[in-house]
Design a protein around this motif. Structure first.
Motif, PDB file in Angstrom:
ATOM      1  N   GLY A  36      16.228  60.853  30.512  1.00 41.36           N
ATOM      2  CA  GLY A  36      16.625  59.619  29.830  1.00 41.36           C
ATOM      3  C   GLY A  36      16.375  58.404  30.693  1.00 41.36           C
ATOM      4  N   TRP A  37      16.725  58.510  31.978  1.00 39.56           N
ATOM      5  CA  TRP A  37      16.496  57.377  32.891  1.00 39.56           C
ATOM      6  C   TRP A  37      15.005  57.115  33.080  1.00 39.56           C
ATOM      7  N   LEU A  38      14.192  58.157  33.045  1.00 39.45           N
ATOM      8  CA  LEU A  38      12.751  57.950  33.167  1.00 39.45           C
ATOM      9  C   LEU A  38      12.191  57.160  31.982  1.00 39.45           C
ATOM     10  N   PHE A  39      12.766  57.344  30.809  1.00 36.38           N
ATOM     11  CA  PHE A  39      12.318  56.584  29.652  1.00 36.38           C
ATOM     12  C   PHE A  39      12.831  55.146  29.684  1.00 36.38           C
ATOM     13  N   VAL A  40      14.007  54.930  30.231  1.00 46.16           N
ATOM     14  CA  VAL A  40      14.624  53.607  30.244  1.00 46.16           C
ATOM     15  C   VAL A  40      14.116  52.756  31.400  1.00 46.16           C
ATOM     16  N   ALA A  41      13.715  53.360  32.499  1.00 47.58           N
ATOM     17  CA  ALA A  41      13.330  52.635  33.718  1.00 47.58           C
ATOM     18  C   ALA A  41      12.219  51.604  33.493  1.00 47.58           C
ATOM     19  N   PRO A  42      11.140  51.913  32.809  1.00 47.91           N
ATOM     20  CA  PRO A  42      10.105  50.869  32.615  1.00 47.91           C
ATOM     21  C   PRO A  42      10.627  49.646  31.867  1.00 47.91           C
ATOM     22  N   ALA A  43      11.474  49.854  30.874  1.00 42.78           N
ATOM     23  CA  ALA A  43      12.029  48.725  30.137  1.00 42.78           C
ATOM     24  C   ALA A  43      12.946  47.896  31.030  1.00 42.78           C
ATOM     25  N   LEU A  44      13.727  48.558  31.884  1.00 42.08           N
ATOM     26  CA  LEU A  44      14.596  47.826  32.804  1.00 42.08           C
ATOM     27  C   LEU A  44      13.790  47.013  33.801  1.00 42.08           C
ATOM     28  N   VAL A  45      12.747  47.599  34.337  1.00 45.37           N
ATOM     29  CA  VAL A  45      11.902  46.888  35.301  1.00 45.37           C
ATOM     30  C   VAL A  45      11.259  45.671  34.635  1.00 45.37           C
ATOM     31  N   LEU A  46      10.766  45.847  33.438  1.00 49.39           N
ATOM     32  CA  LEU A  46      10.141  44.734  32.717  1.00 49.39           C
ATOM     33  C   LEU A  46      11.164  43.639  32.406  1.00 49.39           C
ATOM     34  N   ALA A  47      12.352  44.019  31.971  1.00 49.49           N
ATOM     35  CA  ALA A  47      13.382  43.027  31.650  1.00 49.49           C
ATOM     36  C   ALA A  47      13.790  42.248  32.901  1.00 49.49           C
ATOM     37  N   ILE A  48      13.945  42.936  34.002  1.00 51.03           N
ATOM     38  CA  ILE A  48      14.304  42.262  35.251  1.00 51.03           C
ATOM     39  C   ILE A  48      13.192  41.325  35.689  1.00 51.03           C
ATOM     40  N   ALA A  49      11.947  41.782  35.567  1.00 52.29           N
ATOM     41  CA  ALA A  49      10.816  40.938  35.969  1.00 52.29           C
ATOM     42  C   ALA A  49      10.706  39.701  35.089  1.00 52.29           C
ATOM     43  N   VAL A  50      10.925  39.854  33.805  1.00 55.18           N
ATOM     44  CA  VAL A  50      10.787  38.724  32.884  1.00 55.18           C
ATOM     45  C   VAL A  50      11.914  37.714  33.081  1.00 55.18           C
ATOM     46  N   MET A  51      13.103  38.187  33.460  1.00 56.18           N
ATOM     47  CA  MET A  51      14.238  37.269  33.610  1.00 56.18           C
ATOM     48  C   MET A  51      14.346  36.674  35.006  1.00 56.18           C
ATOM     49  N   TYR A  52      14.236  37.496  36.030  1.00 55.12           N
ATOM     50  CA  TYR A  52      14.590  37.037  37.367  1.00 55.12           C
ATOM     51  C   TYR A  52      13.426  36.485  38.187  1.00 55.12           C
ATOM     52  N   VAL A  53      12.216  36.900  37.928  1.00 57.67           N
ATOM     53  CA  VAL A  53      11.077  36.340  38.662  1.00 57.67           C
ATOM     54  C   VAL A  53      10.898  34.850  38.340  1.00 57.67           C
ATOM     55  N   PRO A  54      10.886  34.440  37.080  1.00 57.05           N
ATOM     56  CA  PRO A  54      10.787  32.997  36.808  1.00 57.05           C
ATOM     57  C   PRO A  54      11.996  32.214  37.336  1.00 57.05           C
ATOM     58  N   LEU A  55      13.171  32.812  37.269  1.00 58.99           N
ATOM     59  CA  LEU A  55      14.361  32.136  37.790  1.00 58.99           C
ATOM     60  C   LEU A  55      14.247  31.913  39.297  1.00 58.99           C
ATOM     61  N   GLY A  56      13.792  32.920  40.011  1.00 61.71           N
ATOM     62  CA  GLY A  56      13.600  32.781  41.456  1.00 61.71           C
ATOM     63  C   GLY A  56      12.519  31.773  41.798  1.00 61.71           C
ATOM     64  N   TYR A  57      11.437  31.765  41.023  1.00 65.70           N
ATOM     65  CA  TYR A  57      10.364  30.814  41.277  1.00 65.70           C
ATOM     66  C   TYR A  57      10.812  29.379  40.989  1.00 65.70           C
ATOM     67  N   ALA A  58      11.609  29.198  39.937  1.00 64.65           N
ATOM     68  CA  ALA A  58      12.130  27.865  39.628  1.00 64.65           C
ATOM     69  C   ALA A  58      13.069  27.383  40.735  1.00 64.65           C
ATOM     70  N   LEU A  59      13.877  28.288  41.268  1.00 61.36           N
ATOM     71  CA  LEU A  59      14.755  27.925  42.380  1.00 61.36           C
ATOM     72  C   LEU A  59      13.941  27.544  43.616  1.00 61.36           C
ATOM     73  N   TYR A  60      12.875  28.302  43.872  1.00 55.90           N
ATOM     74  CA  TYR A  60      11.984  28.001  44.995  1.00 55.90           C
ATOM     75  C   TYR A  60      11.342  26.620  44.829  1.00 55.90           C
ATOM     76  N   LEU A  61      10.835  26.343  43.616  1.00 55.32           N
ATOM     77  CA  LEU A  61      10.193  25.057  43.376  1.00 55.32           C
ATOM     78  C   LEU A  61      11.179  23.896  43.446  1.00 55.32           C
ATOM     79  N   SER A  62      12.431  24.145  43.063  1.00 53.55           N
ATOM     80  CA  SER A  62      13.407  23.059  43.091  1.00 53.55           C
ATOM     81  C   SER A  62      13.781  22.665  44.510  1.00 53.55           C
ATOM     82  N   MET A  63      13.454  23.476  45.473  1.00 56.90           N
ATOM     83  CA  MET A  63      13.764  23.160  46.865  1.00 56.90           C
ATOM     84  C   MET A  63      12.534  22.665  47.627  1.00 56.90           C
ATOM     85  N   GLN A  64      11.524  22.266  46.886  1.00 56.36           N
ATOM     86  CA  GLN A  64      10.300  21.739  47.485  1.00 56.36           C
ATOM     87  C   GLN A  64      10.211  20.245  47.219  1.00 56.36           C
ATOM     88  N   GLY A  65       9.544  19.557  48.110  1.00 55.52           N
ATOM     89  CA  GLY A  65       9.245  18.142  47.932  1.00 55.52           C
ATOM     90  C   GLY A  65       7.748  17.954  48.101  1.00 55.52           C
TER      91      GLY A  65
END
Length: 90
Positions: A36-65
């Motif tokens: 069951g976890w093997l079937f769910v793992a790809p969806a979890l990885v994709l959901a985390i990547a779609v939500m948290y990668v842009p959030l982290g990049y936006a935080l990184y950009l907000s601390m740049q001048g």
């Protein structure tokens, strides 16, 4: 009529143990859980990547001048929380 407690007691006087699951049944249940976890793992990885990668990049950009580096070239410089402090004091 007979007493039902007498029928449940073993004849040698020892207490009966409840039946336990066999090791094959335990392995089968563990295999189903891991499958069951093997079937769910790809969806979890994709959901985390779609939500948290842009959030982290936006935080990184907000601390740049931006800083002009001669001509038309503009470089980014890390300014930390200065952008946030500047927006609070405006």
């Amino acid at each position: 009529m007979s007493n039902p407690d007498v029928l449940l007691r073993p004849t040698d006087g020892r207490a009966q143990q409840p039946p336990t699951a066999s090791s094959a049944a335990v392995r089968s249940a563990a295999r189903h859980r891991s499958a069951g976890w093997l079937f769910v793992a790809p969806a979890l990885v994709l959901a985390i990547a779609v939500m948290y990668v842009p959030l982290g990049y936006a935080l990184y950009l907000s601390m740049q001048g931006k800083k002009a580096a001669g001509g038309l070239r503009i470089t980014q410089v890390f300014v930390g929380l200065d952008n946030y402090l500047g927006s609070l004091t405006d």
